[in-house]
Design an enzyme around this catalytic site. Sequence first.
Site, PDB file in Angstrom:
ATOM      1  CG  LEU A 245       2.575  57.528 -45.639  1.00 20.80           C
ATOM      2  CD1 LEU A 245       1.901  58.833 -44.741  1.00 20.80           C
ATOM      3  CD2 LEU A 245       1.827  56.452 -45.379  1.00 20.80           C
ATOM      4  CG  HIS A 246       6.464  62.802 -48.007  1.00 17.15           C
ATOM      5  ND1 HIS A 246       6.906  62.706 -49.423  1.00 17.15           N
ATOM      6  CD2 HIS A 246       5.547  63.721 -47.609  1.00 17.15           C
ATOM      7  CE1 HIS A 246       5.880  63.799 -49.861  1.00 17.15           C
ATOM      8  NE2 HIS A 246       5.240  64.258 -48.740  1.00 17.15           N
TER       9      HIS A 246
END
Length: 316
Positions: A245-246
């Site tokens: 989940l950047h």
Amino acid sequence: MAERRKIIIDTDPGQDDAAAIMLALGSPDEIEVIGITAVAGNVPLEWTSRNARVICELCGRTDIPVFAGAERPLVRQLVTAEHVHGRTGIDGPQPDLPDPTMPLQDKHAVDFIIDTLRAEPEGTITLCTLGALTNIATALQRAPDIAPRVRQLVMMGGGYFEGGNITPAAEFNIYVDPDAAKIVFAAGIPIVMMPLDVTHRVLTLRRRVEKIRALGTAPAIALAEMLDFFERFDVEKYGSDGGPLHDPTVIAYLIRPELFRGRDCNVEIETDSALTVGMTVVDWWQVTKRPHNAHVMRFIDDEAFFELLTERVARL
């Protein structure tokens, strides 16, 4: 409590961008979002500028102005990632989230960035970049005087120990417009870089997504459904339980910087090599003696990160 920051979010939503916007809008004590600027990247600009407004409306924040920016990189053809994010960029919710009713602002995103940085006191605006750096680089080219006025640029982009995710050498946001990234990293702005080395440590494990879904609110359910869709690509690619989940790491840093560890480095952007174009060449071991131009993060407390995200989404 962390100091309240005035921020501009520059973004190409993207399910993980949506999570970052939600985290920011759910944290009004620490963050004041003064505008969202859209750029082409994960999907074309017509979708990214739509998606930013869709997320604002979903969160009940139609007061946030959204501006459309660059529809293509500075000198290259646009590369997009529908194979990851789906046709709209925020695929997942069933049915699709409705088109927004709030309008795009008439002003171009680059003009908004320049005008805001000139109008606000020097050193008070933080730029949070979640996509390609085209809007920021264009603003710097048109108005070099804004560079010293930026308090900080906190970005998701690049990779070093983890390599790349769109090519073996390049992370997607940098690869889309490496020429823009080169301009930004040379501008003398204080940069905090969230590379794949950090974001690959924050995985959308099933138990984490279910905790968000269990909140039961419209934003939480939509986010959980987005993550269900988004993670399928990385689960297959990396063989992990959940995908990275950047983008929310950028916002989490402003709220809880103690969750992160990194070091000052020199970062150069490769723009010429066909094999490694878009590579962020990070001098982690200080072997070149080139001056530092970024604080590069490498470690994160992933459990605390997801606790923060869940808590703030619950406030929406």
